[in-house]
Each structure stands twice: as structure tokens, then as C-alpha cells.
Design an enzyme around this catalytic site. Structure first.
Site, PDB file in Angstrom:
ATOM      1  N   ASP A   2       0.822  -1.212   0.000  1.00  0.00           N
ATOM      2  CA  ASP A   2       0.000   0.000   0.000  1.00  0.00           C
ATOM      3  C   ASP A   2       0.859   1.266   0.000  1.00  0.00           C
ATOM      4  O   ASP A   2       1.958   1.278   0.566  1.00  0.00           O
ATOM      5  CB  ASP A   2      -0.911  -0.029   1.231  1.00  0.00           C
ATOM      6  CG  ASP A   2      -2.130   0.835   1.045  1.00  0.00           C
ATOM      7  OD1 ASP A   2      -2.344   1.357  -0.071  1.00  0.00           O
ATOM      8  OD2 ASP A   2      -2.880   1.002   2.020  1.00  0.00           O
ATOM      9  N   HIS A  19       2.977   2.652  -8.903  1.00  0.00           N
ATOM     10  CA  HIS A  19       2.839   1.190  -9.025  1.00  0.00           C
ATOM     11  C   HIS A  19       4.088   0.588  -9.671  1.00  0.00           C
ATOM     12  O   HIS A  19       4.509  -0.503  -9.309  1.00  0.00           O
ATOM     13  CB  HIS A  19       1.584   0.827  -9.827  1.00  0.00           C
ATOM     14  CG  HIS A  19       0.305   1.210  -9.135  1.00  0.00           C
ATOM     15  ND1 HIS A  19       0.096   0.967  -7.796  1.00  0.00           N
ATOM     16  CD2 HIS A  19      -0.819   1.817  -9.588  1.00  0.00           C
ATOM     17  CE1 HIS A  19      -1.116   1.416  -7.457  1.00  0.00           C
ATOM     18  NE2 HIS A  19      -1.674   1.942  -8.532  1.00  0.00           N
ATOM     19  N   LEU A 113      11.553 -20.225  -2.733  1.00  0.00           N
ATOM     20  CA  LEU A 113      10.572 -19.279  -2.191  1.00  0.00           C
ATOM     21  C   LEU A 113       9.263 -19.481  -2.944  1.00  0.00           C
ATOM     22  O   LEU A 113       9.255 -19.552  -4.172  1.00  0.00           O
ATOM     23  CB  LEU A 113      11.063 -17.837  -2.405  1.00  0.00           C
ATOM     24  CG  LEU A 113      10.053 -16.725  -2.133  1.00  0.00           C
ATOM     25  CD1 LEU A 113       9.768 -16.601  -0.638  1.00  0.00           C
ATOM     26  CD2 LEU A 113      10.550 -15.372  -2.656  1.00  0.00           C
TER      27      LEU A 113
HETATM   28  C1  FPP Z   1      -1.947  -0.134  -3.227  1.00  0.00           C
HETATM   29  O1  FPP Z   1      -1.505   1.199  -3.278  1.00  0.00           O
HETATM   30  C2  FPP Z   1      -1.371  -0.873  -4.304  1.00  0.00           C
HETATM   31  C3  FPP Z   1      -2.072  -1.462  -5.291  1.00  0.00           C
HETATM   32  C4  FPP Z   1      -3.564  -1.432  -5.360  1.00  0.00           C
HETATM   33  C5  FPP Z   1      -1.414  -2.164  -6.387  1.00  0.00           C
HETATM   34  C6  FPP Z   1      -0.139  -2.852  -6.042  1.00  0.00           C
HETATM   35  C7  FPP Z   1       0.403  -3.403  -7.257  1.00  0.00           C
HETATM   36  C8  FPP Z   1       1.690  -3.339  -7.639  1.00  0.00           C
HETATM   37  C9  FPP Z   1       2.782  -2.749  -6.857  1.00  0.00           C
HETATM   38  C10 FPP Z   1       2.000  -3.924  -8.918  1.00  0.00           C
HETATM   39  C11 FPP Z   1       2.965  -5.000  -8.683  1.00  0.00           C
HETATM   40  C12 FPP Z   1       2.812  -6.293  -8.805  1.00  0.00           C
HETATM   41  C13 FPP Z   1       2.211  -7.149  -9.605  1.00  0.00           C
HETATM   42  C14 FPP Z   1       2.677  -8.533  -9.569  1.00  0.00           C
HETATM   43  C15 FPP Z   1       1.097  -6.813 -10.465  1.00  0.00           C
HETATM   44  P1  FPP Z   1      -2.568   2.349  -3.530  1.00  0.00           P
HETATM   45  O2  FPP Z   1      -2.732   2.530  -5.002  1.00  0.00           O
HETATM   46  O3  FPP Z   1      -3.848   2.026  -2.833  1.00  0.00           O
HETATM   47  O4  FPP Z   1      -1.859   3.568  -2.912  1.00  0.00           O
HETATM   48  P2  FPP Z   1      -2.557   4.791  -2.170  1.00  0.00           P
HETATM   49  O5  FPP Z   1      -3.315   4.195  -1.009  1.00  0.00           O
HETATM   50  O6  FPP Z   1      -1.392   5.630  -1.738  1.00  0.00           O
HETATM   51  O7  FPP Z   1      -3.435   5.469  -3.162  1.00  0.00           O
END
Ligand code: FPP
Length: 222
Positions: A2, A19, A113
Site C-alpha cells: 500500500d 505502481h 521461495l
Molecule cells: C496499493 O496502493 C497498491 C495497489 C492497489 C497495487 C499494487 C500493485 C503493484 C505494486 C504492482 C505489482 C505487482 C504485480 C505482480 C502486479 P494504492 O494505489 O492504494 O496507494 P494509495 O493508497 O497511496 O493510493
């Protein structure tokens, strides 16, 4: 993982840049797991609720997973990483479904892993899916036990998580491993996921080591 969005916004960048930075960081944490001897890592990459995000972000996250498989699968396979997918394949575009299945198939005998990728995953959805299959299989009510339910979850055969790390300071479960995490230890840090580096990970593991896990019991004097 997150905090990618806020990490990007704090730098004046688009959310998808966050991301992508988060994906780079995932490499760092996978490496650290191998180094520290962590045997199972589950990453929450896309939830069943994330479909409600703007279409550009949803498409971007799909592309990031696809790029990751295209670019890193061979390297992960060589390192001995077993990739598993937890969540629903439905709704994911067929070309990406195929790549996910190929990554799972190619790496299924690796043992260094286990990397569980929660993608189109939701804890409630997983339990509903398990109940549907339990009923379809004609299981009798008295045969339904916690062990049986666990065998019907996407994580069948994988131990329950010992430690769940939530980055970016949010204090909620967000539908993640709600069955399996019943007795997991939680570690919450204000650090955004792209900045959660090897040292932060080490700190989390060290704190975990100091926890007194009682699983609802009390210590009896020996
Ligand atoms: C949460 O941060 C993150 C996500 C919803 C996506 C996480 C995905 C990746 C890092 C991509 C990597 C991996 C793969 C294998 C696809 P947020 O967007 O909710 O952040 P915020 O709360 O600051 O808005």
C-alpha cells in the site's frame, strides 16, 4: 503493497509511476526473502474491489503484471521461485490469464521461495468460492472442519501467514487473507511500499521475532 499512489503524488508523478516503483521494490523484497530464508511471500497486487478504480489505472495494473511476467519470469525461475496465483482468473483478459497459468506451470517444482500473487483476490470472495465447491462436492455438514475449509481455499497446501506487513500506515485488513490470517502477527509501518526496503523488512522480521504468540492460549509454567 500500500501507498504507491501517495508515494507518486508526493513527487508530483502519476499514480501508475507509483505502481511501477512498487513493482521494482517487489524485486528487492523477493531478493531479501531469499537471503533471509523466508519461504512464503504473499503479495496483495490487485483486489476484487480494485476493479472500481479508474479504467486507466486498472489497465495499467494489468499491464504491470504482464510486463513483470514477460521480463522477470526467467530470472525468478532461475532463482528457484515458485509462482502461485491466488484469486479469480475470470475477468482478467485471456492473454494475461494464459501468461499467469504459464508462470505457475513453469515454476511449480521450485522450492526456494513460494511467491503467492494475490491478483483479482478478495478474502470474502475466496470463502464464497470455497463454500460453493464444498457444496458441489457433496460434503456432509459434520465433515466441515477448519482444516477442510482451508483445503478449499486458493492457498490450499500453504501454511497460514505468520506475519502480515501493511505499509503506508492504514489500520485495516482490506479483505486480505481473512481466514488464513486469523492468528497472524501484524506489522504496520507508515512507510509507503516503494520505500519499504530491505532494512525496513529486516526491522519487521526482528520485531516479529520479539512477539509472544499464544494463539489464544496462556503460557503454562514448566
Ligand atoms: C496499493 O496502493 C497498491 C495497489 C492497489 C497495487 C499494487 C500493485 C503493484 C505494486 C504492482 C505489482 C505487482 C504485480 C505482480 C502486479 P494504492 O494505489 O492504494 O496507494 P494509495 O493508497 O497511496 O493510493
Amino acid at each position: 503493497m500500500d501507498g504507491n499512489g501517495r508515494w507518486a503524488q508526493s513527487r508530483g508523478l502519476p499514480r501508475l509511476a507509483g505502481h511501477r516503483a512498487g513493482t521494482e521494490n517487489l524485486r528487492v523484497i523477493i531478493e531479501a526473502c531469499v537471503e533471509f530464508g523466508v519461504k512464503y511471500l504473499t503479495i496483495y497486487a490487485f483486489s476484487t474491489e480494485n476493479w472500481e478504480r479508474p479504467p486507466t489505472e486498472v489497465r495499467g495494473l494489468m499491464r504491470i503484471l504482464e510486463d513483470m511476467i514477460d521480463r522477470q519470469l526467467d530470472e525468478l525461475n532461475t532463482k528457484g521461485v515458485q509462482i502461485r496465483h491466488i484469486g479469480r482468473l475470470e475477468r482478467i483478459r485471456p492473454s494475461l490469464q494464459k501468461k499467469i497459468l504459464r508462470a505457475v506451470e513453469l515454476t511449480r517444482h521450485n522450492t526456494r521461495l513460494v511467491l503467492n500473487v494475490a491478483f483479482n483476490y478478495g478474502g470474502r470472495d475466496e470463502i464464497v468460492h470455497a463454500i460453493q465447491r464444498i457444496i458441489q462436492d457433496g460434503v456432509k455438514p459434520e465433515e466441515v472442519t477448519p482444516e477442510l475449509v482451508s483445503r478449499y481455499l486458493y492457498t490450499a497446501g500453504i501454511p497460514d501467514p505468520d506475519l502480515i506487513i501493511r505499509t503506508s500506515g492504514e489500520l485495516r485488513v482490506s479483505n486480505f487473507l481473512i481466514w488464513q490470517g486469523a492468528y497472524a502477527e501484524w506489522y504496520i509501518t507508515p512507510t509507503y511500499w516503494p520505500d519499504f526496503d530491505k532494512e525496513e523488512f529486516r526491522k519487521a522480521l526482528e520485531e516479529y521475532k520479539r512477539r509472544d504468540r499464544r494463539f489464544g492460549r496462556i503460557h503454562t509454567p514448566t
